[in-house]
Write a protein that holds these residues in place. Structure first.
Motif, mmCIF file in Angstrom:
data_model
loop_
_atom_site.group_PDB
_atom_site.id
_atom_site.type_symbol
_atom_site.label_atom_id
_atom_site.label_comp_id
_atom_site.label_asym_id
_atom_site.label_seq_id
_atom_site.Cartn_x
_atom_site.Cartn_y
_atom_site.Cartn_z
ATOM 1 N N LYS A 91 -8.267 -2.516 -2.152
ATOM 2 C CA LYS A 91 -7.703 -1.164 -2.174
ATOM 3 C C LYS A 91 -8.803 -0.113 -2.042
ATOM 4 C CE LYS A 91 -3.220 -1.875 -3.373
ATOM 5 N NZ LYS A 91 -2.064 -1.266 -2.693
ATOM 6 N N ASP A 134 0.831 -1.208 0.000
ATOM 7 C CA ASP A 134 0.000 0.000 0.000
ATOM 8 C C ASP A 134 0.869 1.264 0.000
ATOM 9 O OD1 ASP A 134 -2.317 -1.575 0.143
ATOM 10 O OD2 ASP A 134 -2.160 -1.703 2.333
ATOM 11 N N SER A 185 -2.224 -4.991 0.743
ATOM 12 C CA SER A 185 -3.561 -5.503 0.453
ATOM 13 C C SER A 185 -3.417 -6.775 -0.363
ATOM 14 C CB SER A 185 -4.374 -4.469 -0.323
ATOM 15 O OG SER A 185 -4.451 -3.257 0.389
ATOM 16 N N ARG A 217 -7.655 -0.543 1.967
ATOM 17 C CA ARG A 217 -6.331 -1.169 2.005
ATOM 18 C C ARG A 217 -6.112 -1.949 3.317
ATOM 19 N NH1 ARG A 217 -5.690 3.632 -0.762
ATOM 20 N NH2 ARG A 217 -4.676 3.433 -2.819
ATOM 21 N N ASP A 218 -4.942 -2.603 3.389
ATOM 22 C CA ASP A 218 -4.546 -3.405 4.546
ATOM 23 C C ASP A 218 -5.608 -4.450 4.877
ATOM 24 O OD1 ASP A 218 -2.990 -4.323 6.618
ATOM 25 O OD2 ASP A 218 -3.695 -2.807 8.052
#
Length: 343
Positions: free
Chosen positions: A311, A208, A284, A315-316
């Motif tokens: 995303k 990211d 991600s 994200r993450d």
């Protein structure tokens, strides 16, 4: 002339062993008439030829891959045994074909493991003597010198072949390895993708905000982040799983026989490891599991679409594309779901 496919089985050493038999037998058949062999000589030559053909036929049905790498030693032994039989059973042909012993040791040096020639020598010397005409002191001296030449030729070729194979292995490894992260590259990934089966899962990971990281801290720092992430992937996967750098900051994982739930467990463990290692940014991931109607290429497309859904959603996190006949260049929002907290 087209070579039967069954004669090309068994690996390079076995195929070359069959060629050794064929070349030796063909040369004898083409030249023996020049020696004006008598009826008995012709019978011996015919018997040797039939034996060689029988070995060729049997060799195509043997499980060479289950045996020792030295198992193809049977081919030069068969040639030398046939020469010894010709030498003892003929009068006009004896001694004419002893140069084939050198060809047998050349074969051993090129195609069989190093030092195999030392084990072959105690058998080759008496067979050579049986193939030769006369047994005076000249023959004895010639045999000693010839045996030394056999060993030198075989071991020299074995060392050269070993170096060539090692160099070829390095070239293949370099061609299939990403130089920055030392995991697989896109070329290697494409080959691995062809081996996927239903139940295997394709995961696409992307670091990211990597561009901002590069712009703010420099490309050298970005390269270090990529190296560290590649190391986490390589260390955190199971033995049969695989990781490759797809391009830029995007990576692809191939998880064999995992299914979606197990794949997400793997990704979340990697996420935790990356966080504990002090990763400079999050990542991600999107995943897609192959089924009976889904090709590896379509699974990669679906996993990539699921990644971009992750995303878009902040994200993450990890998202999965549902296996469906409608997989194509784009996967709609209703065909992916957030899995970061479900497993």
């Amino acid at each position: 002339m087209r070579v039967p496919a069954r004669w090309l089985t068994g690996g390079p050493a076995v195929v070359a062993g069959r060629a050794l038999l064929l070349v030796s037998g063909t040369l004898v058949a083409l030249t023996a008439w020049l020696l004006s062999p008598g009826p008995t000589d012709q019978l011996v030559l015919a018997a040797a030829g039939v034996g060689a053909l029988a070995l060729l036929g049997v060799s195509s049905a043997l499980p060479w891959d289950r045996w020792s790498p030295r198992a193809p030693l049977v081919f030069p032994l068969a040639v030398m045994g046939a020469l010894a039989a010709v030498g003892t059973g003929t009068r006009d042909v004896a001694g004419a074909y002893v140069p084939f012993f050198v060809l047998c040791f050349v074969y051993v040096g090129v195609f069989l493991p190093s030092r195999t020639a030392y084990g072959l020598l105690p058998v080759a010397v008496p067979l050579y003597l049986l193939s030769s005409e006369g047994h005076d002191s000249t023959v004895v001296v010639r045999t000693v010198v010839t045996a030394c030449v056999w060993l030198l030729v075989a071991e020299l070729l074995a060392q050269l072949a070993q170096r060539q194979r090692a160099a070829a292995d390095v070239l293949v490894r370099d061609a299939r390895t990403d130089p920055l992260t030392t995991i697989g590259n896109r070329r290697d990934l494409e080959d691995r993708m062809t081996r996927l089966r239903p139940g295997d899962t394709v995961v696409v990971c992307d670091l990211d905000h990597f561009k901002q990281l590069n712009d703010s801290r420099g490309h050298a720092f970005g390269d270090q982040v990529l190296r560290e992430f590649g190391a986490v992937l390589a260390a955190g996967l199971r033995r049969d799983d695989y990781a490759a750098r797809f391009g830029g900051e995007e990576f692809v994982l191939l998880l064999h026989g995992s299914g979606t739930a197990a794949a997400v467990d793997v990704v979340e463990r990697l996420r935790q490891t990356w966080c504990e290692a002090g990763g400079a940014t999050t990542f991600s991931a999107g995943c897609a599991t192959l089924d009976d109607v889904t090709s590896a290429e379509r699974a990669l497309v679906a996993a990539d679409a699921a990644l971009y859904a992750a995303k878009r959603d902040g994200r993450d996190r990890t998202r999965s594309a549902e296996a469906a006949d409608g997989w194509g260049p784009r996967v709609g929002a209703d065909s992916v779901r957030d899995l970061s907290h479900e497993f």
